[in-house]
Design an enzyme around this catalytic site. Structure first.
Site, PDB file in Angstrom:
ATOM      1  N   PHE A 138       0.782  -1.248   0.065  1.00 18.87           N
ATOM      2  CA  PHE A 138       0.107   0.028   0.124  1.00 18.87           C
ATOM      3  C   PHE A 138       0.834   1.322   0.163  1.00 18.87           C
ATOM      4  O   PHE A 138       1.771   1.421   0.934  1.00 18.87           O
ATOM      5  CB  PHE A 138      -0.905   0.098   1.202  1.00 18.87           C
ATOM      6  CG  PHE A 138      -1.807   1.173   1.150  1.00 18.87           C
ATOM      7  CD1 PHE A 138      -3.097   1.047   0.312  1.00 18.87           C
ATOM      8  CD2 PHE A 138      -1.445   2.638   1.713  1.00 18.87           C
ATOM      9  CE1 PHE A 138      -3.846   2.476   0.523  1.00 18.87           C
ATOM     10  CE2 PHE A 138      -2.452   3.271   1.826  1.00 18.87           C
ATOM     11  CZ  PHE A 138      -3.431   3.658   0.877  1.00 18.87           C
ATOM     12  N   ASP A 223       9.337   2.532   2.484  1.00 17.62           N
ATOM     13  CA  ASP A 223       8.232   3.348   2.811  1.00 17.62           C
ATOM     14  C   ASP A 223       7.676   2.981   4.390  1.00 17.62           C
ATOM     15  O   ASP A 223       7.222   1.844   4.756  1.00 17.62           O
ATOM     16  CB  ASP A 223       6.999   2.738   1.678  1.00 17.62           C
ATOM     17  CG  ASP A 223       5.772   3.569   2.286  1.00 17.62           C
ATOM     18  OD1 ASP A 223       5.566   4.171   3.330  1.00 17.62           O
ATOM     19  OD2 ASP A 223       4.880   3.409   1.495  1.00 17.62           O
ATOM     20  N   LYS A 252       2.430  10.351   7.892  1.00 10.59           N
ATOM     21  CA  LYS A 252       1.614  10.100   9.140  1.00 10.59           C
ATOM     22  C   LYS A 252       1.790  10.657  10.371  1.00 10.59           C
ATOM     23  O   LYS A 252       1.726  11.989  10.602  1.00 10.59           O
ATOM     24  CB  LYS A 252       1.445   8.433   9.105  1.00 10.59           C
ATOM     25  CG  LYS A 252       0.435   7.996   8.007  1.00 10.59           C
ATOM     26  CD  LYS A 252      -0.053   6.669   8.207  1.00 10.59           C
ATOM     27  CE  LYS A 252      -1.119   6.460   7.026  1.00 10.59           C
ATOM     28  NZ  LYS A 252      -0.537   5.356   5.938  1.00 10.59           N
TER      29      LYS A 252
HETATM   30  C1  LIG Z   1      -0.995   5.510   4.598  1.00 12.82           C
HETATM   31  C2  LIG Z   1       0.200   4.918   3.874  1.00 12.82           C
HETATM   32  C3  LIG Z   1       0.600   5.753   2.544  1.00 12.82           C
HETATM   33  C4  LIG Z   1      -0.111   6.755   2.263  1.00 12.82           C
HETATM   34  O1  LIG Z   1      -0.179   8.134   3.069  1.00 12.82           O
HETATM   35  P1  LIG Z   1      -1.269   9.074   2.737  1.00 12.82           P
HETATM   36  O2  LIG Z   1      -1.020  10.267   3.672  1.00 12.82           O
HETATM   37  O3  LIG Z   1      -2.693   8.492   2.988  1.00 12.82           O
HETATM   38  O4  LIG Z   1      -1.198   9.609   1.118  1.00 12.82           O
HETATM   39  C5  LIG Z   1       1.960   5.368   2.059  1.00 12.82           C
HETATM   40  N1  LIG Z   1       2.576   4.223   2.460  1.00 12.82           N
HETATM   41  C6  LIG Z   1       2.122   3.683   3.681  1.00 12.82           C
HETATM   42  C7  LIG Z   1       3.044   2.556   4.015  1.00 12.82           C
HETATM   43  C8  LIG Z   1       1.004   3.955   4.069  1.00 12.82           C
HETATM   44  O5  LIG Z   1       0.635   3.237   5.405  1.00 12.82           O
END
Ligand SMILES: *Cc1c(COP(=O)(O)O)cnc(C)c1O
Length: 413
Positions: A138, A223, A252
């Site tokens: 994701f 990520d 986040k």
């Molecule tokens: C939530 C998330 C994203 C995307 O972040 P947004 O602020 O919602 O665009 C990207 N990578 C990972 C692993 C995430 O959990």
């Protein structure tokens, strides 16, 4: 349905399906609905609220900076951005940072950096660069990012998608080595897959990926939008295997639960592929975001939240494993990022979360069978005991499997 739910249903796009609760305020690990009922927040807005709701030091940083100077665009320097990125780089061991707002934008930034590095430094032929990703990833919801998702619902109806991505199984280092070609610029990886169902790879996987990427001159880009900044009991989830990625994506929690703040960080030769005008964002790196991001990093250190996530995570994990209810298929995760997988023939994640909600605990399922427990890192042992008591009570009140499986909707909702 009450007034607020009706208005949302009437005027808001239906791209979410919220639990039927209307929240009005929050403090620390607690949320309160408009009727005054309190709930333990065991989800922290997908880890964005790692410091709890309304943290006084973060609120002070936000309000002070908002009154002084909030948004200027990066057409000008500010007194906030440099110090923020200095702290971020020194904490994570990366050379340089590029500030953005949402996680998705920071992942897009990482992909742009990887491709440009591939052409400029690795000398991949024009427009041939490939980025390897994992099944179950994701990365956010832009068209490029959903284009390499393996989740049919995230992709369905949104094509055509950008080429240049190759997907391999998560947790399989041999598959990575087999997928690398002379056109591979980067391997983009979540050290623990969050939205994919709190999937922890086998021990040694990250270190093996690090070695393979180094051997083939492929960038390892982690990520850590969800796993970073203490969530898994280390500052970065990569730290569990002493892996230093070539590129790192944070988001986040970086915004202190107050603002969208994200960043792509990387080693020097990767970040240096960007020249003036190559990439940008109107709001990225604004002084308000920088001040709040700085304060969030300060709170993380001053309150020893990384260590707390580790010890409280162990406590929560042990408590969940002790439940031993036959509807539980698995309890997994690291630190305060824990997934409890349910037997879907017994109860769905959604139905289980609704029962938790009625009992005073809020969280959300991921991939319908996994219930996420990821409270703010400031949670205390007493509060975890409260959470465990609620979860145990909901399990104790579950009907037998045969009854649940044979029952019509009302019994399980
Ligand atoms: C939530 C998330 C994203 C995307 O972040 P947004 O602020 O919602 O665009 C990207 N990578 C990972 C692993 C995430 O959990």
């Amino acid at each position: 349905m009450n007034l607020w739910m009706e208005k949302e249903a009437r005027y808001c796009a239906r791209n979410y399906d919220p639990l039927p609760v209307v929240l009005g305020s929050g403090k620390g690990v607690w949320l309160r609905d408009v009727h005054g009922k309190s709930y333990l927040d065991m989800m922290s807005a997908y880890s964005a609220v790692s410091f709890g709701h309304g943290h006084p030091a973060l609120l002070a940083a936000l309000t002070e900076q908002a009154q002084r100077l909030a948004v200027t665009s990066r057409a000008f320097h500010t007194d906030q951005l440099g110090p923020f990125l200095e702290r971020l780089c020194s904490m994570t061991g990366q050379a340089k940072a590029l500030p953005m707002n949402t996680g998705a934008e920071a992942v897009e930034t990482a992909i742009k950096a990887a491709r440009k590095w591939g052409y400029k430094v690795k000398r991949i032929p024009d427009n041939k660069a490939q980025v390897i990703v994992c099944h179950g990833n994701f990365a956010g919801r832009t068209t490029t990012l959903v284009g390499f998702s393996s989740e049919p619902q995230y992709r369905g109806g949104f094509g055509p998608f950008a080429p240049g991505f190759v997907s391999i199984p998560f947790g399989d280092a041999a598959a990575l080595e087999a997928a690398i070609t002379s056109h591979t610029a980067a391997f983009l990886l979540e050290p623990i897959q969050g939205e994919g169902g709190i999937v922890v790879p086998p021990p040694g996987y990250l270190a093996a990926c690090r070695a393979i990427c180094a051997r083939h001159d492929v960038l390892l880009i982690c990520d850590e939008v969800q796993t970073g900044l203490g969530r898994t009991g280390r500052l970065l989830a990569c730290d569990h295997e002493a892996v230093k990625p070539d590129g790192l994506i944070l988001g986040k929690a970086l915004g202190g639960g107050l603002l969208p703040v994200s960043a792509f960080l990387a080693r020097e030769d990767v970040m240096d592929v960007f020249g003036p005008g190559d990439h940008g964002s109107t709001f990225g790196g604004n002084p308000l975001a920088a001040a709040v991001g700085s304060a969030a990093l300060r709170v993380l250190q001053e309150e020893n939240l990384v260590e707390r996530a580790s010890s409280m995570g162990d406590y929560l994990m042990a408590g969940l494993r002790k439940l031993r209810h036959p509807a539980i298929r698995d309890v997994r995760g690291k630190g305060l990022l824990i997934g409890l997988e349910l037997d879907p023939a017994w109860i769905s994640g959604r139905a289980f979360c609704e029962k938790l909600m009625h009992a005073g605990l809020l969280t959300k399922d991921t991939h319908s069978t996994v219930v996420r427990f990821a409270p703010p890192l400031v949670i205390t042992q007493d509060e975890l005991d409260t959470a465990l008591g609620i979860i145990r009570a909901v399990f104790d009140a579950l009907p037998a499997k045969e009854a649940a499986a044979g029952a019509a909707e009302p019994l399980i909702v």
